[in-house]
Motif scaffolding. Structure first.
Motif, PDB file in Angstrom:
ATOM      1  N   TYR B  20       0.971  -0.885   0.117  1.00 34.56           N
ATOM      2  CA  TYR B  20       0.142  -0.070   0.061  1.00 34.56           C
ATOM      3  C   TYR B  20       1.056   0.819   0.449  1.00 34.56           C
ATOM      4  CZ  TYR B  20      -3.865  -3.561   1.031  1.00 34.56           C
ATOM      5  OH  TYR B  20      -4.882  -4.163   1.010  1.00 34.56           O
ATOM      6  N   SER B  21       0.122   2.637  -0.295  1.00 32.64           N
ATOM      7  CA  SER B  21       1.191   3.734  -0.941  1.00 32.64           C
ATOM      8  C   SER B  21       0.715   4.614  -0.698  1.00 32.64           C
ATOM      9  CB  SER B  21       2.344   3.609  -2.208  1.00 32.64           C
ATOM     10  OG  SER B  21       2.562   5.028  -1.813  1.00 32.64           O
ATOM     11  N   GLU B  22       0.873   5.680  -0.315  1.00 32.58           N
ATOM     12  CA  GLU B  22      -0.157   7.349  -0.293  1.00 32.58           C
ATOM     13  C   GLU B  22       0.936   7.578  -1.633  1.00 32.58           C
ATOM     14  OE1 GLU B  22      -2.299   8.054   1.272  1.00 32.58           O
ATOM     15  OE2 GLU B  22      -2.279   5.814   2.073  1.00 32.58           O
ATOM     16  N   THR B  23       1.666   7.047  -2.587  1.00 32.49           N
ATOM     17  CA  THR B  23       1.519   7.870  -3.167  1.00 32.49           C
ATOM     18  C   THR B  23       1.429   6.887  -4.868  1.00 32.49           C
ATOM     19  OG1 THR B  23       4.143   8.097  -1.898  1.00 32.49           O
ATOM     20  CG2 THR B  23       3.859   8.334  -5.078  1.00 32.49           C
ATOM     21  N   ARG B  24       0.986   7.032  -5.752  1.00 33.72           N
ATOM     22  CA  ARG B  24       0.663   6.822  -6.883  1.00 33.72           C
ATOM     23  C   ARG B  24       2.006   5.537  -7.590  1.00 33.72           C
ATOM     24  NH1 ARG B  24      -4.165   7.760  -9.550  1.00 33.72           N
ATOM     25  NH2 ARG B  24      -4.560   9.419  -9.343  1.00 33.72           N
ATOM     26  N   MET B  70      -0.586   6.499 -16.412  1.00 38.36           N
ATOM     27  CA  MET B  70      -1.290   6.712 -14.654  1.00 38.36           C
ATOM     28  C   MET B  70      -0.892   7.804 -14.297  1.00 38.36           C
ATOM     29  SD  MET B  70      -2.188   2.801 -14.334  1.00 38.36           S
ATOM     30  CE  MET B  70      -2.456   2.725 -12.984  1.00 38.36           C
ATOM     31  N   ASN B  71      -0.061   8.527 -14.747  1.00 30.84           N
ATOM     32  CA  ASN B  71       0.768   9.165 -13.582  1.00 30.84           C
ATOM     33  C   ASN B  71       0.925   9.043 -12.837  1.00 30.84           C
ATOM     34  OD1 ASN B  71       0.413  11.601 -15.130  1.00 30.84           O
ATOM     35  ND2 ASN B  71      -2.203  11.401 -14.348  1.00 30.84           N
ATOM     36  N   CYS B  72       1.367   7.456 -12.893  1.00 27.12           N
ATOM     37  CA  CYS B  72       2.090   6.995 -11.411  1.00 27.12           C
ATOM     38  C   CYS B  72       3.825   7.377 -10.983  1.00 27.12           C
ATOM     39  CB  CYS B  72       2.795   6.002 -11.389  1.00 27.12           C
ATOM     40  SG  CYS B  72       1.858   4.669 -11.531  1.00 27.12           S
ATOM     41  N   GLU B  73       3.648   7.545 -10.079  1.00 25.68           N
ATOM     42  CA  GLU B  73       5.369   8.631  -8.708  1.00 25.68           C
ATOM     43  C   GLU B  73       6.337   7.843  -9.151  1.00 25.68           C
ATOM     44  OE1 GLU B  73       4.753  12.046  -6.518  1.00 25.68           O
ATOM     45  OE2 GLU B  73       2.705  11.110  -6.993  1.00 25.68           O
ATOM     46  N   ARG B  74       5.978   6.122  -8.650  1.00 21.64           N
ATOM     47  CA  ARG B  74       6.474   5.438  -8.345  1.00 21.64           C
ATOM     48  C   ARG B  74       6.086   4.031  -9.047  1.00 21.64           C
ATOM     49  NH1 ARG B  74       7.685   9.180  -6.337  1.00 21.64           N
ATOM     50  NH2 ARG B  74       8.566   9.384  -3.632  1.00 21.64           N
ATOM     51  N   ILE B  75       7.418   3.660  -9.567  1.00 23.46           N
ATOM     52  CA  ILE B  75       7.530   2.257 -10.295  1.00 23.46           C
ATOM     53  C   ILE B  75       8.154   1.527  -9.714  1.00 23.46           C
ATOM     54  CG2 ILE B  75       7.491   1.511 -12.652  1.00 23.46           C
ATOM     55  CD1 ILE B  75       6.655   4.064 -13.568  1.00 23.46           C
ATOM     56  N   VAL B  76       8.053   0.050  -9.903  1.00 21.38           N
ATOM     57  CA  VAL B  76       8.948  -1.191  -9.746  1.00 21.38           C
ATOM     58  C   VAL B  76       8.830  -1.915 -10.299  1.00 21.38           C
ATOM     59  CG1 VAL B  76       9.308  -2.488  -7.232  1.00 21.38           C
ATOM     60  CG2 VAL B  76       8.902  -0.245  -6.711  1.00 21.38           C
ATOM     61  N   TRP B 157       8.403   0.020   0.827  1.00 19.76           N
ATOM     62  CA  TRP B 157       8.836   1.492   1.188  1.00 19.76           C
ATOM     63  C   TRP B 157       9.397   2.451  -0.670  1.00 19.76           C
ATOM     64  CZ3 TRP B 157      14.267   2.031  -0.788  1.00 19.76           C
ATOM     65  CH2 TRP B 157      14.921   2.749  -0.877  1.00 19.76           C
ATOM     66  N   LEU B 158       9.736   1.267  -1.629  1.00 18.96           N
ATOM     67  CA  LEU B 158      10.160   1.671  -2.954  1.00 18.96           C
ATOM     68  C   LEU B 158       9.025   2.656  -3.747  1.00 18.96           C
ATOM     69  CD1 LEU B 158      12.493  -0.830  -4.319  1.00 18.96           C
ATOM     70  CD2 LEU B 158      12.852   1.349  -3.929  1.00 18.96           C
ATOM     71  N   CYS B 159       7.783   1.883  -2.981  1.00 19.05           N
ATOM     72  CA  CYS B 159       6.721   2.495  -3.447  1.00 19.05           C
ATOM     73  C   CYS B 159       5.787   3.849  -2.380  1.00 19.05           C
ATOM     74  CB  CYS B 159       5.196   1.929  -3.820  1.00 19.05           C
ATOM     75  SG  CYS B 159       5.351   0.191  -5.273  1.00 19.05           S
ATOM     76  N   GLY B 160       6.650   4.236  -1.854  1.00 21.66           N
ATOM     77  CA  GLY B 160       6.383   5.210  -1.116  1.00 21.66           C
ATOM     78  C   GLY B 160       7.060   6.747  -1.096  1.00 21.66           C
ATOM     79  N   ALA B 161       6.593   7.712  -0.195  1.00 18.77           N
ATOM     80  CA  ALA B 161       7.533   9.347  -0.191  1.00 18.77           C
ATOM     81  C   ALA B 161       8.866   8.800   0.782  1.00 18.77           C
ATOM     82  CB  ALA B 161       6.596   9.234   0.631  1.00 18.77           C
ATOM     83  N   THR B 162       9.125   8.355   1.061  1.00 21.36           N
ATOM     84  CA  THR B 162      10.636   8.586   1.738  1.00 21.36           C
ATOM     85  C   THR B 162      11.910   8.450   0.433  1.00 21.36           C
ATOM     86  OG1 THR B 162      10.165   6.292   2.684  1.00 21.36           O
ATOM     87  CG2 THR B 162       9.903   8.004   4.238  1.00 21.36           C
TER      88      THR B 162
END
Lengths: 263, 179
Positions: B20-24, B70-76, B157-162
């Motif tokens: 889960y993440s608060e970041t898209r 989809m304007n994702c900010e984090r891609i893993v 973690w990689l999907c998160g803001a930090t």
């Protein structure tokens, strides 16, 4: 220097009608190998053959489309039929590489040709050459030794901002080399990659059009120049093709004057 | 905010349930098919190259493009370590894994200026049904972890803001099995 380290060996070099492939073919021929110039067009392959022969080397041209497995199979079969053996397979041919934005890339326009000539063709070359490389390695020491050499790129390690889909095609070749190094170790066949940056016709043309590009590349290269296709890149291929590298397998040698230092 | 997990199988399901993440964000589990090992490169057919390498790789490209749209900010991107180590009897699978892993770097280079991070997580081969005993000797570090090594925490973690300053990287999450 010419020590004839590849006397009696037979090598196929794909994409040898120009550029890095031509340089590798010339260098292997200088050391006594009989070289098959596997070129897509006879117009480029035959002049390389004539040039090698004029210097006392042995070479033939076999027109080959590496993106078609039957064409690769035919090249290998013809080579073995003419010369009785195949010791060294160098897959250098590669097409594609149009700058693009990844989010807008189209499979047919920006990926397929690189995949076919880079990834698929590496597997085609390996598959076709394998039984002959096994036979070469079974020869007494000093008289043979199967070698598969794949020409990749520093971009296959570090990615590319300009041609993003070029990098995965080149990366796949490195993984194939490592896999086959493991798979073929029991036969004594070595499989390695070279990642060159060299004065290919395409790069030299780009330099002519944009001298600043040449200056920029040379400035970021510790050795201050672009590699020579024969003396620099061909010599690395010679090492990997010769008995000198018999305990080196699954590796990538980046040959770019030190521009990429990320391994 | 839920994370879009693209891919199938046990690992994709695990990530779908656990990340889960608060970041898209988007997580792409590359379809490396270890059930289709080949006894020898000599037996590899053109159809197998297409099925094991080409089609899944085209889907990776499409998945990255979809994540961008989809304007994702984090891609893993999740792959087995087999791409880095190579694998006897797994040449096309290793090619796919490494191809996808390096595409991550290209994407990170192009999309970094837009604030998008793209990273790879390399996990134990068994998640993809690849037999490490024939893919190559990989036991480097003594295993201190019991059972499956789950990449959920790392992917979270990689999907998160930090993790915003981390991009273009490959993080191996296998309990030290391969270095």
């Amino acid at each position: 220097m010419n020590s004839r380290r590849l006397e009696n060996r037979v090598a196929i070099v794909t994409g040898a009608g120009q550029g890095v492939g031509e340089g590798i073919a010339r260098r292997l021929a200088q050391e006594g190998a009989t070289v098959v110039i596997a070129a897509r067009r006879a117009e480029t392959g035959e002049p390389v053959v004539e040039s090698i022969r004029s210097r006392g080397g042995r070479a033939v041209c076999i027109v080959t489309d590496v993106s078609v497995s039957e064409s690769v199979d035919a090249c290998v079969a013809s080579s073995v039929q003419q010369f009785g053996r195949l010791d060294i397979m160098v897959h250098n041919a590669f097409m594609g590489g149009i700058p693009h934005k990844l989010e807008k890339a189209q499979i047919e326009k920006h990926w397929t040709l690189m995949s076919r000539t880079g990834v698929w063709a590496s597997l085609f070359c390996a598959r076709a050459a394998m039984p002959h490389l096994v036979a070469s390695s079974a020869r007494p020491k000093g008289e043979g030794g199967g070698r598969l050499i794949l020409i990749t790129s520093p971009s296959g390690v570090e990615g590319s901002a300009n041609i993003p889909l070029y990098s995965p095609a080149k990366a796949a070749q490195r993984a194939i080399a490592k896999s086959l190094a493991r798979e073929w170790g029991e036969f004594g066949i070595t499989v390695n990659c070279i990642g060159p940056v060299a004065g290919s016709p395409a790069l030299l043309t780009a330099f002519d059009r944009n001298p600043a590009l040449q200056q920029a590349i040379e400035a970021r290269t510790p050795l201050g120049r672009v590699g020579d296709i024969t003396d620099d890149i061909g010599s690395v291929a010679l090492f990997l093709a010769s008995d000198d590298s018999s305990f080196v397998t699954g590796q990538t040698i980046i040959c770019d004057g030190g521009s990429f230092l990320g391994l | 905010m839920s994370v879009s997990v693209l891919g199938q199988g046990k690992l994709a399901d695990l990530l779908r349930d656990g990340v889960y993440s608060e970041t898209r964000s988007a997580v792409i589990v590359v379809e490396v098919d270890g059930d289709r090992s080949i006894s020898s490169i000599a037996q590899l057919t053109d159809a197998q190259i297409d099925e094991i390498f080409e089609q899944p790789m085209q889907r990776v490209i499409g998945a990255l493009q979809e994540a961008h749209s989809m304007n994702c900010e984090r891609i893993v991107v999740v792959v087995p370590t087999t791409g880095m180590s190579g694998g006897a009897c797994y040449a096309p699978q290793a090619a796919l894994a490494e191809s996808a892993r390096i595409l991550v770097k290209s994407a990170a280079r192009q999309w970094g200026a837009s604030g998008i991070t793209v990273n790879a997580v390399a996990v134990e081969p068994h998640w993809f049904a690849i037999d490490p005993s024939i893919s190559g000797p990989v036991a480097i570090a003594p295993r201190s972890l019991g059972g499956d090594v789950s990449p959920v925490g790392l992917v979270n973690w990689l999907c998160g803001a930090t993790s915003g300053d981390v991009t273009g990287q490959t993080i191996v999450c296998d309990g030290g099995l391969w270095m």
